[in-house]
Scaffold this motif. Sequence first.
Motif, mmCIF file in Angstrom:
data_model
loop_
_atom_site.group_PDB
_atom_site.id
_atom_site.type_symbol
_atom_site.label_atom_id
_atom_site.label_comp_id
_atom_site.label_asym_id
_atom_site.label_seq_id
_atom_site.Cartn_x
_atom_site.Cartn_y
_atom_site.Cartn_z
ATOM 1 N N GLY A 207 -6.187 5.538 -2.991
ATOM 2 C CA GLY A 207 -6.856 5.795 -4.257
ATOM 3 C C GLY A 207 -6.526 7.149 -4.839
ATOM 4 N N GLY A 208 -5.581 7.884 -4.226
ATOM 5 C CA GLY A 208 -5.196 9.195 -4.729
ATOM 6 C C GLY A 208 -3.940 9.134 -5.581
ATOM 7 N N ALA A 209 -3.596 10.272 -6.177
ATOM 8 C CA ALA A 209 -2.458 10.329 -7.103
ATOM 9 C C ALA A 209 -1.261 11.044 -6.498
ATOM 10 N N ILE A 210 -1.302 11.331 -5.187
ATOM 11 C CA ILE A 210 -0.202 12.040 -4.535
ATOM 12 C C ILE A 210 0.491 11.115 -3.548
ATOM 13 N N GLU A 211 1.831 11.144 -3.574
ATOM 14 C CA GLU A 211 2.630 10.317 -2.674
ATOM 15 C C GLU A 211 3.700 11.192 -2.016
ATOM 16 N N PHE A 212 3.842 11.077 -0.689
ATOM 17 C CA PHE A 212 4.877 11.797 0.047
ATOM 18 C C PHE A 212 6.088 10.881 0.245
#
Length: 543
Positions: free
Chosen positions: A19-24
């Motif tokens: 549900g977050g907006a950060i992707e590694f």
Amino acid sequence: MSADRSALRRAIERGERDGGAIEFKERLTREVHLAEGRMESLVAQLRHRVLSGDGEATYVLGVTDDGGLAGIAPETFSETMDVLSLLADEADAHIADVETWSAGSAGNGGSEGLVGLATLRDGGMFETDDDHLVVGTAGHVDHGKSTLVGTLVTGRADDGQGGTRGFLDVQPHEVERGLSADLSYAVYGFEEAGGEPVRMDNPHRKSDRARIVEEADRLVSFVDTVGHEPWLRTTIRGLVGQKLDYGLLVVAADDGPTKTTREHLGILLATELPTIVAITKADAVSDDRVAEVEREAESMLRDAGQTPLLVDRHGIDAAVAEVGDGVVPLLRTSAVTKDGLGTLDRLFETLPKRATPERAEFRMYVDRSYKVTGVGAVASGTVNSGTVEAGDELLLGPMADGSFREVEARSIEMHYHRVDKASAGRIVGIALKGVDEAEIERGMALVPRESDPDPVREFEAEVMVLNHPTRIQEGYEPVVHVETVSEAAVFAPEGGRLLPGDTGQTRVRFKFRPYLVEEGQRFVFREGSSKGVGTIRGVDSAE
């Protein structure tokens, strides 16, 4: 490469979460991540991240799943960005900004590869369909060109010491000396007809320039040239090679028209560029002195065969209707009190875009080149004709031997805002795949892959000699400025000679290498105090 690592540190600390907006992502490759099935999954993931961030997501690249700095080679980072751009396009999003760092400089045992932050935003990549005016400044050194432009694009009053000039002086020695030594660029715009200008808070921030491009319905880009005599060649390059719509010639009220002022006016008129004259520093002298300089400027224009039109007397509508065709609007300004700047705003909001070349296919002459970490070679210039899109297959050249290199437009930026395409009159930087930055030279051209460009070493021209101490004869070697080309050439006049004031035919041969020029292009030639203008009337292929 970015110096401040705080944004990277914050993104890693926040981490990936449902549900977050950060992707590694450590890396993305065409072979693995664009494969059937895998690509669809990644597109859905990207779309989810963008929606979770209310229209904005952050991809941290070159890191492991737990946020460790793995670092990837520059060529791998470049491929990762290409793949991410394709995924974003499929997800109806676009890459708005990219920052990179060296993984090893963190001091935590990371590799010497790259890590980066890519900001993705909802919606397709911004298209440059907006009205875009390009204005070139000219005038004597210390007459306030850069200061006037700096005040225009920010709306800030100058401090009387040329403080707003600092927004345009890009080299440390330029800031220190207060003298521009190369072309500078600035932009502002208008959101709607009759509305307030959209100005920059800080032109040094890339994001601020990008915001103007995104918000404005009409863009006004300035190509700020150099007023110091030793850099006249750079001034000519700015006025001849940038596909300008209008010229803005400044005359300082505390000095008046000078030899350089007249020389710059001659170049503007010789290239048939509609011109506006702004008397600057009106706050620094008495009203009587301003009126005196105004009369001197009017006399200068009449001596050049032009009709001055006082904007304060005849109005903005008359200036817009009459500029060009022998009429030059003239107005008083002050960057300190901002007098006259509202008039310039209304002029730039209303002036029509000049017609572009009839040639339909894309062409851009390279003005500058540079290397961007993780992106590669970038060629910048003004789109001369046609339209270019990210992903287009192009030719770059001619090289010294007359050949053209096959390249691909990896991505396009306009005033630091990534766009999916750019049309005639846009000042852009195009990231190129298939060529090293060291191989790109000013004066080269980018054209479509399917075109059949003919490099030209010699051409026939009609020239007018504006100034020469004696006479021009066979073997005369000036520097010829055509588009962004600045090259020594050898003249062979018809009849053996040309005298000052003469108009005649001559054969011109580039001394060292061929270029892509064509019939109808205008050029300026200069050697010492000798100057002239010309038009190409016929070309010979270098092959």
